[in-house]
Design an enzyme around this catalytic site. Structure first.
Site, short mmCIF file in Angstrom:
data_model
loop_
_atom_site.label_atom_id
_atom_site.label_comp_id
_atom_site.label_asym_id
_atom_site.label_seq_id
_atom_site.Cartn_x
_atom_site.Cartn_y
_atom_site.Cartn_z
N VAL A 75 -8.95 20.90 -8.71
CA VAL A 75 -7.85 21.30 -9.95
C VAL A 75 -6.97 20.35 -9.15
O VAL A 75 -5.68 21.32 -8.90
CB VAL A 75 -8.11 21.63 -10.32
CG1 VAL A 75 -7.42 21.36 -12.08
CG2 VAL A 75 -9.76 22.27 -11.00
N PRO A 76 -6.47 18.92 -9.77
CA PRO A 76 -5.52 18.45 -8.39
C PRO A 76 -3.83 18.98 -9.50
O PRO A 76 -3.15 18.33 -10.08
CB PRO A 76 -5.81 17.03 -8.42
CG PRO A 76 -6.48 17.00 -9.98
CD PRO A 76 -6.97 18.15 -10.30
N CYS A 77 -3.48 20.38 -9.19
CA CYS A 77 -2.30 20.58 -9.42
C CYS A 77 -0.74 19.74 -8.59
O CYS A 77 0.03 19.70 -8.88
CB CYS A 77 -1.94 21.79 -9.62
SG CYS A 77 -2.17 22.84 -8.41
N HIS A 78 -2.12 19.43 -7.59
CA HIS A 78 -0.44 18.99 -6.78
C HIS A 78 -0.02 17.63 -6.86
O HIS A 78 0.93 16.95 -7.14
CB HIS A 78 -1.03 18.81 -5.35
CG HIS A 78 -2.57 17.61 -5.36
ND1 HIS A 78 -3.35 18.42 -5.49
CD2 HIS A 78 -2.31 16.80 -5.09
CE1 HIS A 78 -4.11 17.25 -5.55
NE2 HIS A 78 -3.60 16.11 -4.77
N ARG A 79 -0.79 16.95 -8.20
CA ARG A 79 -0.29 16.22 -9.08
C ARG A 79 0.88 15.99 -9.34
O ARG A 79 1.34 14.52 -10.44
CB ARG A 79 -1.55 15.02 -9.17
CG ARG A 79 -2.14 14.48 -8.36
CD ARG A 79 -3.43 13.81 -8.49
NE ARG A 79 -4.42 13.58 -7.70
CZ ARG A 79 -5.74 13.64 -8.06
NH1 ARG A 79 -6.05 13.14 -9.52
NH2 ARG A 79 -6.82 13.62 -6.43
#
Length: 206
Positions: free
Chosen positions: A174-178
Site C-alpha cells: 500500500v504505497p504511502c511512500h508515493r
C-alpha cells in the site's frame, strides 16, 4: 499433530546432538503445516531481505495484514499482532510465499503493482479511506497529501492523511511512500527517510 507425535519427533535420534537444530526446524515446519491444515493458525509470519532492510510479513487467512520495517522492531510488531489480531501466531513461511515473491519482483523491477489479498482490519475510518486511495497513485508517480485528502473525500484533512500514512500497516504494498509534500519535499515515512528515498528512486529508475 498430537502431543505423542511431538514427543516422538523430539526423541528421534536424540543421541545425535549435532542433528538437533535440523530436527527442531523440521518439527517446527510440521507443526506449522498441521496448524494451517487444521485451521488453527490465525496469523502466519516470515521475514525477507530487501533493499530497505529486513521486512516482516504477516498474513491472516483473509490476506496480508502487516509489513514491518526493522526500525519498528519485529518482536514488538509480533507482540502487537498477538494483542490486536490473535495469539495463534506462528512462523509459517508458506502462507507468505505469494507476497514474498511479488515483493521480490517489485524490488528487482519486474512488478509495478501488487496482486495480493489484503486484510485491512488494523485500519479504520478515515485512515482506512486514505489507505484504500493510495494504490491509485501509479508506479513511478507521486501525489501530495492534499490530493490524497481530496481522494478520501475530506480535502481539508491534510494532516490526517499524514497520520494515516505514518500508521500504514502494509507499507510498500500500500504505497504511502508515493505521498509527498506539496512543496516537493518527501515528508515523513515509517521506514525512515532513506527507505522512502530508496523506494522512490527504485520506481523512477524502472
Amino acid at each position: 499433530m498430537n502431543d505423542h507425535d511431538i514427543i516422538r519427533a523430539l526423541s528421534t535420534d536424540a543421541h545425535d546432538a549435532n542433528d538437533a537444530p535440523r530436527r527442531l526446524l523440521a518439527l517446527h515446519d510440521r507443526l506449522a503445516a498441521a496448524a494451517e491444515s487444521e485451521g488453527i493458525l490465525d496469523v502466519a509470519y516470515r521475514t525477507i531481505d530487501s533493499p530497505v532492510g529486513p521486512l516482516l510479513l504477516a498474513a491472516t487467512t483473509a490476506g496480508l495484514v502487516r509489513v514491518a520495517f526493522a526500525v519498528e522492531g519485529h518482536d514488538e510488531v509480533l507482540r502487537a499482532l498477538g494483542e490486536r489480531v490473535s495469539t495463534r501466531l506462528l512462523h509459517a513461511p508458506g502462507r507468505l510465499d505469494p507476497a514474498a515473491r511479488q515483493l521480490d519482483e517489485y524490488f528487482t523491477g519486474g512488478r509495478t503493482q501488487f496482486e495480493i489479498a489484503l486484510d485491512w482490519r488494523l485500519s479504520k475510518g478515515f485512515r482506512l479511506a486514505v489507505l484504500r486511495a493510495l494504490p491509485t497513485i501509479e508506479y513511478g508517480h507521486t501525489a501530495s497529501y492534499g490530493a490524497i485528502a481530496t481522494l478520501a473525500e475530506n480535502p481539508k484533512a491534510v494532516r490526517a492523511v499524514g497520520s494515516a500514512c505514518a500508521a500504514n500497516p502494509i507499507p510498500i504494498v500500500v504505497p504511502c511512500h508515493r505521498v509527498v509534500r506539496s512543496d516537493g519535499g518527501m515528508g515523513g515515512y515509517l521506514g525512515g527517510a532513506e527507505a522512502k528515498r530508496t523506494l522512490l528512486e527504485l520506481e523512477a529508475a524502472a
